[in-house]
Design a protein around this motif. Structure first.
Motif, PDB file in Angstrom:
ATOM      1  N   SER A  12       2.423   3.175  -2.460  1.00  0.00           N
ATOM      2  CA  SER A  12       1.763   2.013  -1.862  1.00  0.00           C
ATOM      3  C   SER A  12       0.920   1.281  -2.894  1.00  0.00           C
ATOM      4  CB  SER A  12       0.862   2.452  -0.702  1.00  0.00           C
ATOM      5  OG  SER A  12       1.605   3.024   0.333  1.00  0.00           O
ATOM      6  N   GLU A  13       0.167   2.038  -3.676  1.00  0.00           N
ATOM      7  CA  GLU A  13      -0.669   1.429  -4.711  1.00  0.00           C
ATOM      8  C   GLU A  13       0.187   0.674  -5.717  1.00  0.00           C
ATOM      9  OE1 GLU A  13      -2.851   4.772  -6.230  1.00  0.00           O
ATOM     10  OE2 GLU A  13      -4.400   4.621  -4.681  1.00  0.00           O
ATOM     11  N   ARG A  51       6.116  -0.662   5.929  1.00  0.00           N
ATOM     12  CA  ARG A  51       5.049   0.355   5.998  1.00  0.00           C
ATOM     13  C   ARG A  51       3.694  -0.256   5.628  1.00  0.00           C
ATOM     14  NH1 ARG A  51       8.989   3.695   3.347  1.00  0.00           N
ATOM     15  NH2 ARG A  51       7.890   3.343   1.397  1.00  0.00           N
ATOM     16  N   LEU A  52       3.687  -1.057   4.569  1.00  0.00           N
ATOM     17  CA  LEU A  52       2.431  -1.679   4.133  1.00  0.00           C
ATOM     18  C   LEU A  52       1.905  -2.663   5.179  1.00  0.00           C
ATOM     19  CD1 LEU A  52       3.324  -2.285   0.380  1.00  0.00           C
ATOM     20  CD2 LEU A  52       1.714  -0.583   1.289  1.00  0.00           C
ATOM     21  N   SER A  53       2.820  -3.358   5.822  1.00  0.00           N
ATOM     22  CA  SER A  53       2.436  -4.288   6.881  1.00  0.00           C
ATOM     23  C   SER A  53       1.850  -3.531   8.074  1.00  0.00           C
ATOM     24  CB  SER A  53       3.647  -5.117   7.311  1.00  0.00           C
ATOM     25  OG  SER A  53       3.287  -6.032   8.311  1.00  0.00           O
ATOM     26  N   LEU A  57      -1.917  -3.914   5.056  1.00  0.00           N
ATOM     27  CA  LEU A  57      -2.159  -4.124   3.628  1.00  0.00           C
ATOM     28  C   LEU A  57      -1.457  -5.376   3.102  1.00  0.00           C
ATOM     29  CD1 LEU A  57      -1.816  -0.409   2.522  1.00  0.00           C
ATOM     30  CD2 LEU A  57      -3.924  -1.747   2.631  1.00  0.00           C
ATOM     31  N   VAL A  58      -0.363  -5.753   3.758  1.00  0.00           N
ATOM     32  CA  VAL A  58       0.360  -6.973   3.394  1.00  0.00           C
ATOM     33  C   VAL A  58       0.799  -7.693   4.653  1.00  0.00           C
ATOM     34  CG1 VAL A  58       1.272  -5.992   1.241  1.00  0.00           C
ATOM     35  CG2 VAL A  58       2.682  -5.968   3.293  1.00  0.00           C
ATOM     36  N   LYS A  59       1.127  -8.970   4.471  1.00  0.00           N
ATOM     37  CA  LYS A  59       1.810  -9.710   5.523  1.00  0.00           C
ATOM     38  C   LYS A  59       2.873 -10.556   4.849  1.00  0.00           C
ATOM     39  CE  LYS A  59      -1.741 -13.271   5.730  1.00  0.00           C
ATOM     40  NZ  LYS A  59      -2.693 -13.973   6.564  1.00  0.00           N
ATOM     41  N   VAL A  60       3.990 -10.686   5.525  1.00  0.00           N
ATOM     42  CA  VAL A  60       5.096 -11.468   4.992  1.00  0.00           C
ATOM     43  C   VAL A  60       5.188 -12.733   5.832  1.00  0.00           C
ATOM     44  CG1 VAL A  60       7.555 -11.496   4.448  1.00  0.00           C
ATOM     45  CG2 VAL A  60       6.271  -9.354   4.289  1.00  0.00           C
ATOM     46  N   ARG A  66       2.246 -11.571   0.999  1.00  0.00           N
ATOM     47  CA  ARG A  66       0.828 -11.810   0.743  1.00  0.00           C
ATOM     48  C   ARG A  66       0.022 -10.543   1.001  1.00  0.00           C
ATOM     49  NH1 ARG A  66       0.493 -17.548   4.034  1.00  0.00           N
ATOM     50  NH2 ARG A  66       2.143 -18.563   2.830  1.00  0.00           N
ATOM     51  N   LEU A  67      -1.000 -10.357   0.204  1.00  0.00           N
ATOM     52  CA  LEU A  67      -1.911  -9.233   0.393  1.00  0.00           C
ATOM     53  C   LEU A  67      -2.971  -9.611   1.424  1.00  0.00           C
ATOM     54  CD1 LEU A  67      -2.441  -8.384  -3.368  1.00  0.00           C
ATOM     55  CD2 LEU A  67      -1.175  -6.987  -1.728  1.00  0.00           C
ATOM     56  N   THR A  68      -3.289  -8.681   2.299  1.00  0.00           N
ATOM     57  CA  THR A  68      -4.442  -8.874   3.184  1.00  0.00           C
ATOM     58  C   THR A  68      -5.697  -8.586   2.362  1.00  0.00           C
ATOM     59  OG1 THR A  68      -4.474  -6.558   3.871  1.00  0.00           O
ATOM     60  CG2 THR A  68      -3.094  -8.092   5.187  1.00  0.00           C
TER      61      THR A  68
END
Length: 132
Positions: A12-13, A51-53, A57-60, A66-68
């Motif tokens: 993730s990082e 997973r990140l969404s 942590l992110v939005k597409v 884009r990073l939150t």
């Protein structure tokens, strides 16, 4: 998707760091950009972004990744560690490409507290060396 201490996983990082760097370089970030930079397939990126969404942590938006605020914080912290270790290794005489690869592994090894203490300690040692 989280470590025992609650922090994001290495994977993730890495994704968040790459998204930040790509956005800094071009102002936008697409799945294909991430796949090319990381050397992974587009389906792998799509799965990771899901997973990140889910972790906020992110939005597409359309095709733009884009990073939150939360994701941006993790990405900046990871990039700061990466740059610190790369600089440290280069200063010690390690080849820049090797330093970049090894810094990528090192950035995940320390807690934020240990990293801050190490950076402060080495910063103080450098200041002492400059005054001699």
């Amino acid at each position: 998707m989280r470590r025992e201490n609650g922090s994001a996983t290495e994977s993730s990082e890495d994704y968040l760091e790459v998204i930040l760097v790509i956005r800094q370089e071009s102002g936008r970030c697409r799945n294909v950009d991430i796949a090319e930079r990381m050397g992974v397939t587009k389906p792998s990126v799509t799965k990771a972004l899901a997973r990140l969404s889910a972790q906020s942590l992110v939005k597409v938006v359309g095709r733009d990744v884009r990073l939150t605020q939360k994701g941006l914080g993790v990405a900046r912290a990871t990039l700061d560690k990466h740059e610190f270790f790369k600089r440290l290794l280069c200063d010690a005489g390690v080849d820049a490409r090797l330093a970049a690869r090894e810094a990528c592994r090192m950035e995940h090894c320390l807690s934020e507290d240990s990293f801050q203490r190490l950076a402060a300690y080495l910063g103080n040692r450098r200041d002492e060396g400059d005054s001699r």
